[in-house]
Design an enzyme around this catalytic site. Sequence first.
Site, PDB file in Angstrom:
ATOM      1  N   THR A  83       0.892  -1.259   0.010  1.00 29.61           N
ATOM      2  CA  THR A  83      -0.061  -0.047   0.081  1.00 29.61           C
ATOM      3  C   THR A  83       0.782   1.340  -0.039  1.00 29.61           C
ATOM      4  O   THR A  83       0.648   2.177  -0.659  1.00 29.61           O
ATOM      5  CB  THR A  83      -1.001   0.233   1.258  1.00 29.61           C
ATOM      6  OG1 THR A  83      -1.767  -1.073   1.241  1.00 29.61           O
ATOM      7  CG2 THR A  83      -1.706   1.339   1.357  1.00 29.61           C
ATOM      8  N   ASN A 165      -5.475  -9.156  -7.683  1.00 30.44           N
ATOM      9  CA  ASN A 165      -5.613  -9.911  -6.600  1.00 30.44           C
ATOM     10  C   ASN A 165      -6.991 -10.617  -6.312  1.00 30.44           C
ATOM     11  O   ASN A 165      -6.961 -11.576  -5.620  1.00 30.44           O
ATOM     12  CB  ASN A 165      -5.313  -9.011  -5.238  1.00 30.44           C
ATOM     13  CG  ASN A 165      -6.125  -7.749  -5.429  1.00 30.44           C
ATOM     14  OD1 ASN A 165      -5.793  -7.214  -6.372  1.00 30.44           O
ATOM     15  ND2 ASN A 165      -6.720  -7.676  -4.476  1.00 30.44           N
ATOM     16  N   SER A 221       5.752  -6.899  -2.363  1.00 35.59           N
ATOM     17  CA  SER A 221       5.721  -7.006  -0.913  1.00 35.59           C
ATOM     18  C   SER A 221       6.123  -8.358  -0.182  1.00 35.59           C
ATOM     19  O   SER A 221       5.811  -9.285  -0.990  1.00 35.59           O
ATOM     20  CB  SER A 221       4.260  -6.842  -0.410  1.00 35.59           C
ATOM     21  OG  SER A 221       3.987  -7.098   0.881  1.00 35.59           O
ATOM     22  N   THR A 259      13.710   4.734   9.930  1.00 36.49           N
ATOM     23  CA  THR A 259      14.751   3.950  10.167  1.00 36.49           C
ATOM     24  C   THR A 259      14.323   2.416   9.693  1.00 36.49           C
ATOM     25  O   THR A 259      13.349   2.073   9.900  1.00 36.49           O
ATOM     26  CB  THR A 259      14.968   3.812  11.768  1.00 36.49           C
ATOM     27  OG1 THR A 259      14.992   5.021  12.434  1.00 36.49           O
ATOM     28  CG2 THR A 259      16.003   3.060  12.400  1.00 36.49           C
ATOM     29  N   CYS A 347      -8.957  -6.912   1.123  1.00 35.18           N
ATOM     30  CA  CYS A 347      -8.776  -5.656   1.165  1.00 35.18           C
ATOM     31  C   CYS A 347     -10.119  -4.993   0.776  1.00 35.18           C
ATOM     32  O   CYS A 347     -10.668  -5.283  -0.135  1.00 35.18           O
ATOM     33  CB  CYS A 347      -7.602  -5.075   0.491  1.00 35.18           C
ATOM     34  SG  CYS A 347      -6.209  -6.307   0.147  1.00 35.18           S
TER      35      CYS A 347
HETATM   36  N1  PMP Z   1      -1.305  -4.727  -4.387  1.00 39.16           N
HETATM   37  C1  PMP Z   1      -1.907  -6.031  -4.384  1.00 39.16           C
HETATM   38  C2  PMP Z   1      -2.012  -6.388  -5.638  1.00 39.16           C
HETATM   39  C3  PMP Z   1      -2.314  -6.772  -3.370  1.00 39.16           C
HETATM   40  O1  PMP Z   1      -2.850  -8.083  -3.434  1.00 39.16           O
HETATM   41  C4  PMP Z   1      -2.066  -6.185  -2.010  1.00 39.16           C
HETATM   42  C5  PMP Z   1      -2.727  -6.877  -0.842  1.00 39.16           C
HETATM   43  N2  PMP Z   1      -3.873  -7.707  -1.205  1.00 39.16           N
HETATM   44  C6  PMP Z   1      -1.694  -4.796  -2.023  1.00 39.16           C
HETATM   45  C7  PMP Z   1      -1.481  -4.173  -2.867  1.00 39.16           C
HETATM   46  C8  PMP Z   1      -1.733  -4.118  -0.523  1.00 39.16           C
HETATM   47  O2  PMP Z   1      -0.832  -5.075   0.048  1.00 39.16           O
HETATM   48  P1  PMP Z   1      -0.613  -4.563   1.799  1.00 39.16           P
HETATM   49  O3  PMP Z   1      -2.155  -4.637   2.296  1.00 39.16           O
HETATM   50  O4  PMP Z   1       0.326  -5.398   2.269  1.00 39.16           O
HETATM   51  O5  PMP Z   1      -0.242  -3.110   1.922  1.00 39.16           O
END
Ligand code: PMP
Length: 411
Positions: A83, A165, A221, A259, A347
């Site tokens: 994010t 996703n 990530s 940090t 999400c």
């Molecule tokens: N981008 C994609 C394609 C994702 O699948 C996700 C998590 N579902 C995110 C961004 C955001 O990840 P996070 O919630 O770890 O910030």
Amino acid sequence: MKKRKPKQNKPIKAVTYLDYASATPISASVRAAMATVSGVFANPGGIHRTAVEAKKTITEARKRIAETIDARPEEIVFTSSATESNMLALHGVVDAWKENHEEKPHIIISAIEHPSIIEAARKLEMHGVEVTRIGVNSEGVVDTDAIALALRPTTVLVSVIQANNEIGTIEPIETISKLLRKYRKENISMEYPLLHVDATQAFQYLPVRIVKPEVDLLTLSSGKIYGPRGIALLFIRNNIPFISPMPGGGQEDGRRGGTEATELIVGFAKAMTDAVKIRDKEKARLTNILEQAKKELKKKIPDAVLLGHPIQRIPNNFCFSVPGIESEYLVLALSAKNIFTSSRSSCGTAKKNEDAIDSHVILAIGGNTSDGTIRMSFGRDTKASDVRRAIAVAADAVATWRTWSHAHKNS
Ligand code: PMP
């Protein structure tokens, strides 16, 4: 004296986790790698010996990470989440344009980006940035002709997800990259538009590289690839116009203050190198499970529809809709049997003061939002038998629902 009976351990209930697209566990090898640096706690910004040791640990991990995507180490910027990386990408490019131009910047995103892009773009729009949202076809493939048509001299950034996703569709990043480079040549601007790719879901199954297709910014990530949560990265190609909205104390070359999290970075590096090593094998294994799952679904729930592209999809995503069922009912029915899935993406389902919101992805592919949607996402521990069992339980739940709603209607 009466002898006490030895305490019986309760039998462990079989648990089937099919929500790897939401979160992966930290693998044993990643845990072990992190344990080797658990004592390296000093602030890497310092100059004393232990601080230098921390800095060196990060430098080595950064190098290993860069190698996996063909980047240079200085092009890797650590953040706390995908994010944050997505937000940083959009703001950093827009802010750099604003510094040198009077005209309003314009950005292009697909209609099926992750909410972290959708919402970041909406916020920028409220502050005068022009945003074009590009539609997708019924299989979730973004319309590249529409991207070409939307480009204008003020287009600073095009941001497209590499693999969605919710429905797993792989987007034509190569085509988009080529058309942006062609536009740059034809329009004298050697710098714009830049291409940002959110590869968070793709990395485990696709060769994610920044060289071919050429991308300028890329999000990855750790928490989705068996690394620790709380660490992610944004690749920022050397010399592209970028002004960070959060320079903080100058860490990450002033592109992301804060940090550095030494232990998490080491875990992330291990997760990335592990994922690359087993990528082809795991892709083939899960593709095989996915093909079996598709057949099983047809048999057990004949009116269910697989969402996303039938072939151009990441192999761990098995998302389907069932007419007339509540998504949450299905997820909870499976959960009651210790099978853990998701009603689409994890999400965006928990917005305050709102009832369940329709998925922007399902809307974009022209799906019926009154159909129930369920996403089973596979991972390293998933076996074909797990998926078979999950489909059987889902089929039972669908039958129960339909019997109940039929009886209810006729009562
Ligand atoms: N981008 C994609 C394609 C994702 O699948 C996700 C998590 N579902 C995110 C961004 C955001 O990840 P996070 O919630 O770890 O910030």
